[in-house]
Motif scaffolding. Structure first.
Motif, short mmCIF file in Angstrom:
data_model
loop_
_atom_site.label_atom_id
_atom_site.label_comp_id
_atom_site.label_asym_id
_atom_site.label_seq_id
_atom_site.Cartn_x
_atom_site.Cartn_y
_atom_site.Cartn_z
N UNK A 172 -25.81 -70.30 43.10
CA UNK A 172 -26.30 -71.01 41.52
C UNK A 172 -27.59 -71.13 41.65
N UNK A 173 -27.92 -71.83 42.88
CA UNK A 173 -29.70 -71.72 42.44
C UNK A 173 -30.68 -70.65 42.33
N UNK A 174 -29.97 -69.73 42.72
CA UNK A 174 -31.12 -68.37 41.92
C UNK A 174 -30.35 -68.55 40.30
N UNK B 21 -33.28 -68.22 37.79
CA UNK B 21 -33.25 -67.15 36.25
C UNK B 21 -32.85 -67.65 35.26
N UNK B 22 -32.74 -69.23 34.55
CA UNK B 22 -32.15 -69.42 33.65
C UNK B 22 -33.84 -69.94 32.87
N UNK C 180 -36.43 -69.56 33.96
CA UNK C 180 -37.12 -68.68 33.84
C UNK C 180 -36.87 -68.02 32.69
N UNK C 181 -35.76 -67.41 32.22
CA UNK C 181 -35.20 -67.77 30.36
C UNK C 181 -36.37 -68.15 29.60
N UNK C 182 -35.36 -69.51 29.64
CA UNK C 182 -36.60 -70.73 29.12
C UNK C 182 -37.59 -70.23 28.19
N UNK C 183 -39.05 -70.32 29.62
CA UNK C 183 -40.01 -70.52 30.22
C UNK C 183 -40.57 -69.03 29.34
N UNK C 184 -39.90 -67.58 28.89
CA UNK C 184 -40.14 -67.01 28.78
C UNK C 184 -40.07 -66.82 26.73
N UNK C 185 -38.78 -67.31 26.21
CA UNK C 185 -38.74 -67.19 25.10
C UNK C 185 -39.03 -68.35 24.71
N UNK C 186 -39.10 -69.67 24.31
CA UNK C 186 -39.25 -70.49 23.86
C UNK C 186 -40.80 -70.34 23.60
N UNK C 187 -41.68 -70.06 24.48
CA UNK C 187 -43.58 -70.10 24.59
C UNK C 187 -43.39 -68.90 22.83
#
Lengths: 233, 366
Positions: free
Chosen positions: A25-27, A31-32, A34-41
């Protein structure tokens, strides 16, 4: 965050799967975010790059300075930009927006050129015809120029989104919650002996994320450009 | 009607592209602007829909000053066709044609059904509708360009060298179809070309411009060829203008003599008092000339392989140029005359055509 090092046998790099299952759950949370930070910008960066690229294309004299400035921005090391953003914008050090803003700057820097070149790829006679048929400038931009520029812009988006996945990991080292923290954990757990599983897990998840996001851009491009697959019969 | 009222275009560097142009493009007619490159013909055209703004002067669309209208509204009222068609590569053919109706907010379904009718009208099969421009040849794309310009049924059309990027055979086809279309539609058309042959073929009125944007002469094609106003126009319309002028001269109905014929597929006739025998098909449409001097095996029939097909045909009401050409191109020396349906009427000789040419009344002075 406390992570208990397991016994010596599981420190083999190949035990990243067990490591993942043990901290699932921590990983997944890492990941989530990380995904958010990769996509939104990238999305915000594209929205900013569209008008800038349009200006660079429309008023040709602005192209060289805009490209020089964005080129310089892109060469600033990411860790330095993360640190510089809060004082420049008057935010707290460790404001949650610090990293997304820095990543958006990179995306803009990359995508302005892409948008300008994409618009330049639209055949001149097509633009002329659109104007002559009575498209107003904004109608022409959204209905003619932008759709035809999609393949070039999509190629740039692939680079932007994949490079963002790797830059986000660097932000893990200044304490932000993302896959980069798996590397920090790996280093912390590597005393006295090397402990690889979280590091390998971080690499694997970053690569998987990059591949998935890249494929999504490719898919989106295909959906938006059915005309590209139409060839002379 | 489009009226150029002392229109001048001067660029900031001092170049004058169009100099004090006075010209009327009459309603329902084709006005061709022709001239060498740099004569301002395209600039003049593009000032009509304000792709280029005049430095001074006024362009009237009927009784409206074009400068007083919103540019996008003005342009939606004017059909526009350009050299490489300029189709939208990301839109299907039918949606390309329906562009202006879509812009005007016409119901999509209705706009598409009008577009389908127009595709048929310009000679494209319905199954092309769902294709993309990249799947069409240059000539086909140009037809789509014409259909797109007609979609909102504008009274006025501007055409900028629309047929010059396709090969000569296709160009001639497109020109002929364009003239047929115009007969039905009666649009007010301004047409730009650098090709004087195209100008005299298509124009009801031809305006010759010279470098620097000066109007040298405006006249009907026949008048332009027979009475160029100065050395520049004379040089531009070309050396064989006397011959080309015959293209506008007719002799009413050509009188012909009857011609013996043989049907294709029939046994080869033997013994003829002439070296050449004309072959016709079941509908009496001329197929070619049979060389009677050539030896053929006994019992052979008249087949395509034996026919000389070099000769052109002239219709009974055709021009003296076409009549003379039919004679000169015929292996027998006799020009073949057909009726409107393409069936044989008879033949005429070059000497007879020359008599008609000499008997021609001199052009009235204007």
């Amino acid at each position: 965050m406390t992570v208990l090092a397991a016994d010596g046998a599981s420190s083999s790099p190949l035990h990243f799967v067990e490591y993942f299952l043990d901290h699932r759950s921590e990983d997944l949370g890492l990941l989530w975010s990380h995904t958010w930070l990769s996509v939104v910008p990238v999305i915000v960066g594209l929205l900013i790059a569209l008008p800038l690229g349009w200006v660079a294309r429309r008023h040709r004299w602005t192209y060289p300075p805009i490209m020089s400035i964005t080129g310089v921005l892109y060469t600033i090391p990411s860790i330095a930009l993360f640190v510089l953003v809060p004082p420049i914008l008057g935010l707290d050090t460790l404001d949650p927006l610090q990293v997304p803003i820095a990543l958006t700057v990179y995306s803009v820097a990359l995508l302005v050129r892409v948008v300008a070149d994409g618009l330049a790829s639209v055949p001149d006679e097509t633009v002329q015809a659109a104007t002559a048929l009575g498209f107003r400038p904004l109608e022409r931009f959204f209905k003619v120029e932008l759709p035809i520029a999609v393949p070039v812009i999509a190629a740039g988006l692939r680079v932007a989104v994949v490079s963002n996945v790797s830059i986000v990991a660097v932000a893990g080292t200044i304490g932000l919650s993302n896959l980069g923290q798996l590397f920090t954990q790996g280093f912390q757990l590597s005393t006295p002996d090397a402990y690889y599983p979280p590091i390998v897990l971080g690499i694997v998840l970053c690569v998987l994320l990059a591949v998935v996001l890249d494929s999504l851009v490719v898919l989106l491009n295909r959906l938006l450009t059915p005309w590209r697959r139409a060839v002379a019969t | 009607m489009i009226r150029f009222d002392s229109v001048t275009k001067r660029y900031p560097d001092g170049t004058v592209a169009v100099d004090d142009l006075e010209l009327v493009a009459a309603s329902g007619q084709i006005t061709v602007l022709v001239g060498p490159s740099g004569c301002g013909k395209t600039t003049s055209l593009r000032m009509v829909n304000r792709m280029i703004e005049p430095t001074s002067g006024t362009i009237w669309l009927d009784d409206e000053d074009t400068a007083s209208m919103a540019t996008h509204e003005l342009r939606r009222r004017i059909g526009y066709v350009i050299q490489h068609a300029g189709l939208f590569p990301h839109k299907t053919i039918v949606d390309n044609v329906a562009t202006v109706p879509f812009l005007l907010g016409t119901d999509k379904k209705r706009a598409r059904s009008t577009a389908m009718e127009l595709l048929e009208r310009v000679g494209l099969p319905a199954h092309f509708a769902k294709r993309y421009p990249a799947q069409l040849s240059g000539g086909q794309q140009q037809r789509v360009g014409v259909a797109r310009a007609l979609a909102a049924d504008p009274p006025v059309m501007l055409m900028d060298e629309p047929f010059s990027a396709v090969d000569p055979v296709v160009r001639e086809q497109l020109q002929d179809e364009f003239l047929r279309l115009q007969q039905d539609l009666g649009k007010t058309i301004v047409f730009v070309t650098h090709d004087i042959d195209e100008a005299v073929k298509l124009g009801d009125q031809v305006a010759v411009l010279r470098v620097g944007g000066h109007l040298a002469q405006v006249a009907t094609p026949a008048e332009l060829l027979s009475r160029p106003v100065d050395a520049f126009v004379a040089g531009f319309v070309g050396r064989d203008r006397g011959y080309r002028a015959l293209g506008f001269a007719t002799a009413g109905t050509l009188s012909t003599r009857s011609e013996p014929t043989v049907a294709t597929g029939a046994p080869l006739p033997t013994g003829s008092d002439d070296d050449w025998l004309l072959a016709v098909d079941g509908a009496r449409a001329p197929q070619g000339w049979l060389d009677m001097r050539a030896s053929a095996p006994a019992g052979a029939t008249v087949t395509d392989g034996l026919l000389h097909r070099g000769g052109t045909l002239v219709t009974q009401g055709g021009s003296l140029r076409a009549a003379l050409d039919a004679c000169l191109s015929s292996p027998s020396g006799r020009g073949v005359v057909v009726d409107e349906g393409g069936a044989l009427v008879g033949t005429i000789t070059a000497a007879e055509v020359l008599e008609l040419i000499e008997a021609r009344e001199p052009e009235p002075r204007t």
